[in-house]
Design an enzyme around this catalytic site. Structure first.
Site, PDB file in Angstrom:
ATOM      1  N   GLY A 235       0.822  -1.212   0.000  1.00 33.57           N
ATOM      2  CA  GLY A 235       0.000   0.000   0.000  1.00 33.57           C
ATOM      3  C   GLY A 235       0.853   1.257   0.000  1.00 33.57           C
ATOM      4  O   GLY A 235       2.025   1.216  -0.373  1.00 33.57           O
TER       5      GLY A 235
ATOM      6  N   LEU B 139       0.529   3.649  -2.032  1.00 38.97           N
ATOM      7  CA  LEU B 139       0.923   3.548  -3.436  1.00 38.97           C
ATOM      8  C   LEU B 139       1.449   4.862  -3.991  1.00 38.97           C
ATOM      9  O   LEU B 139       0.890   5.923  -3.738  1.00 38.97           O
ATOM     10  CB  LEU B 139      -0.260   3.071  -4.284  1.00 38.97           C
ATOM     11  CG  LEU B 139      -0.854   1.709  -3.879  1.00 38.97           C
ATOM     12  CD1 LEU B 139      -1.974   1.330  -4.847  1.00 38.97           C
ATOM     13  CD2 LEU B 139       0.204   0.612  -3.826  1.00 38.97           C
TER      14      LEU B 139
ATOM     15  N   GLY C 103       5.713   4.591  -8.590  1.00 45.04           N
ATOM     16  CA  GLY C 103       6.480   3.359  -8.841  1.00 45.04           C
ATOM     17  C   GLY C 103       5.566   2.139  -8.839  1.00 45.04           C
ATOM     18  O   GLY C 103       5.618   1.286  -9.736  1.00 45.04           O
ATOM     19  N   HIS C 104       4.699   2.059  -7.809  1.00 44.13           N
ATOM     20  CA  HIS C 104       3.737   0.946  -7.761  1.00 44.13           C
ATOM     21  C   HIS C 104       2.812   0.982  -8.985  1.00 44.13           C
ATOM     22  O   HIS C 104       2.502  -0.049  -9.571  1.00 44.13           O
ATOM     23  CB  HIS C 104       2.856   1.053  -6.509  1.00 44.13           C
ATOM     24  CG  HIS C 104       3.594   0.974  -5.207  1.00 44.13           C
ATOM     25  ND1 HIS C 104       3.661   2.044  -4.346  1.00 44.13           N
ATOM     26  CD2 HIS C 104       4.268  -0.031  -4.617  1.00 44.13           C
ATOM     27  CE1 HIS C 104       4.352   1.696  -3.265  1.00 44.13           C
ATOM     28  NE2 HIS C 104       4.737   0.442  -3.401  1.00 44.13           N
TER      29      HIS C 104
ATOM     30  N   SER D  88       7.840   4.459  -0.411  1.00 45.16           N
ATOM     31  CA  SER D  88       6.878   4.889   0.612  1.00 45.16           C
ATOM     32  C   SER D  88       7.620   5.531   1.780  1.00 45.16           C
ATOM     33  O   SER D  88       7.078   6.401   2.465  1.00 45.16           O
ATOM     34  CB  SER D  88       6.070   3.691   1.114  1.00 45.16           C
ATOM     35  OG  SER D  88       5.530   3.000   0.003  1.00 45.16           O
ATOM     36  N   ARG D  89       8.862   5.106   2.010  1.00 43.83           N
ATOM     37  CA  ARG D  89       9.622   5.621   3.159  1.00 43.83           C
ATOM     38  C   ARG D  89      10.194   7.015   2.904  1.00 43.83           C
ATOM     39  O   ARG D  89      10.682   7.643   3.855  1.00 43.83           O
ATOM     40  CB  ARG D  89      10.725   4.635   3.555  1.00 43.83           C
ATOM     41  CG  ARG D  89      10.157   3.340   4.148  1.00 43.83           C
ATOM     42  CD  ARG D  89      11.223   2.429   4.709  1.00 43.83           C
ATOM     43  NE  ARG D  89      10.638   1.372   5.538  1.00 43.83           N
ATOM     44  CZ  ARG D  89      10.489   0.117   5.141  1.00 43.83           C
ATOM     45  NH1 ARG D  89      10.879  -0.256   3.925  1.00 43.83           N
ATOM     46  NH2 ARG D  89       9.947  -0.784   5.949  1.00 43.83           N
TER      47      ARG D  89
END
Ligand code: AMP
Length: 298
Positions: A50, A52, A55-56, A206-207
């Site tokens: 999740g 998102l 990239g995802h 996400s980080r």
């Protein structure tokens, strides 16, 4: 009014919204899969945790180009986090994720609960060797690949995809799951997708949301060091010298290095020279409270 059907929307089938069906339990998942399989649809899976980002979404688009039906799994997998890691603070943006997948017209979101994935008494783990013990991520996150391999094996068995798309961004993970699918004799083919980056080279993650403005400004140094190092190794600068320079430039930017290594691109074993290629340059480094990873082809 149902947004999934034509009635009353007045929109053409290409422009009408298509909210992906969110499934949280195995019986409903099996029912949906059986219908697609009966129609001989080619099914792709894009596993995610999740939060998102582009990239995802590039992985989803790649899957859509090759499959009739695309499942996106959203599951923040507790078993791949060590107790001191960021499981509780990991970004969770489910409503925004569904909005992004609606815009892309993804077919199905598999979003099981932790209890569905790890029912009471759960006692089976997949422990990867080979690329999973190459001394990169595994050396710094000893829980990680057993958690990843166990959850990916479960997702592939649950969703029965013809292929599954994983990002090169997590290069060692891509190699681990490729080996896993072969070793377990699964029908799923693993497809790697290129890393999507910000304009300044920082790999989307996400980080990245954890970075302070100052850290965000310093962060592209990671990709710059990889790109320069790869260029030098390809020009046959001795690998040790190129690595030393790349490591120093990452540290100058304010990172603490976990590793920056040149490895064989398939086996992830250490490489003595460019001629032993294809090679891959991989890095993991910490800035403030955030740990970032990246890699490039040489
Ligand atoms: P995650 O949700 O971080 O577990 O990532 C889910 C999938 O997206 C994994 O296959 C990742 O390698 C992939 N991914 C994450 N970031 C990127 C990126 N910047 N470009 C391409 N794929 C990515």
């Amino acid at each position: 009014m149902c947004l999934r059907c034509n009635a009353m929307t007045g929109l053409s089938s290409r422009s009408k919204p298509h909210i992906p069906r969110v499934i949280r339990g195995l019986p409903a998942l099996r029912f949906a899969l059986a219908r697609w399989q009966a129609r001989r649809h080619k099914i792709a899976l894009v596993p995610t945790m999740g939060a998102l980002h582009a990239g995802h979404l590039a992985l989803v688009r790649l899957a859509q180009r090759r499959a009739d039906r695309v499942i996106v799994s959203i599951f923040v997998n507790p078993t791949q986090f060590a107790p001191n890691e960021d499981l509780t603070t990991y970004p969770r943006t489910f409503a925004a994720d569904i909005a992004a997948l609606t815009a892309l017209r993804a077919d199905l979101v598999w979003a099981p609960s932790a209890e569905t994935m790890y029912p009471s008494g759960f006692a089976t783990r997949v422990v990867p060797e080979g690329p999973g013990t190459a001394g990169l991520e595994d050396a710094f996150r000893p829980h990680f690949f057993t958690g990843v391999a166990t959850v990916v094996a479960k997702l592939l068995i649950q969703c029965q995809p013809d292929f599954a798309v994983f990002g090169e961004k997590d290069y060692q993970q891509l190699k681990v799951v490729t080996r896993l699918a072969r070793d377990l004799g699964l029908k799923t083919r693993i497809v790697g997708a290129p890393t999507v980056r910000e304009k300044d080279g920082l790999a989307l993650s996400s980080r990245n949301a954890y970075l302070s403005p100052g850290e965000r400004e310093a962060a592209p140094a990671l990709h710059r060091a990889l790109a320069d190092g790869a260029k030098k190794i390809a020009a046959e600068t001795p690998i040790a010298a190129a690595l030393e320079e790349a490591r120093a430039s990452v540290e100058r930017a304010g990172f603490t290095l976990d590793y920056l290594e040149a490895r064989h691109a398939d086996t992830l074993q250490p490489a003595g020279s460019y001629k032993e290629g294809p090679l891959r340059l991989l890095v993991a480094a910490r800035i403030g409270k955030t740990r970032l990873i990246d890699n490039v082809a040489i």
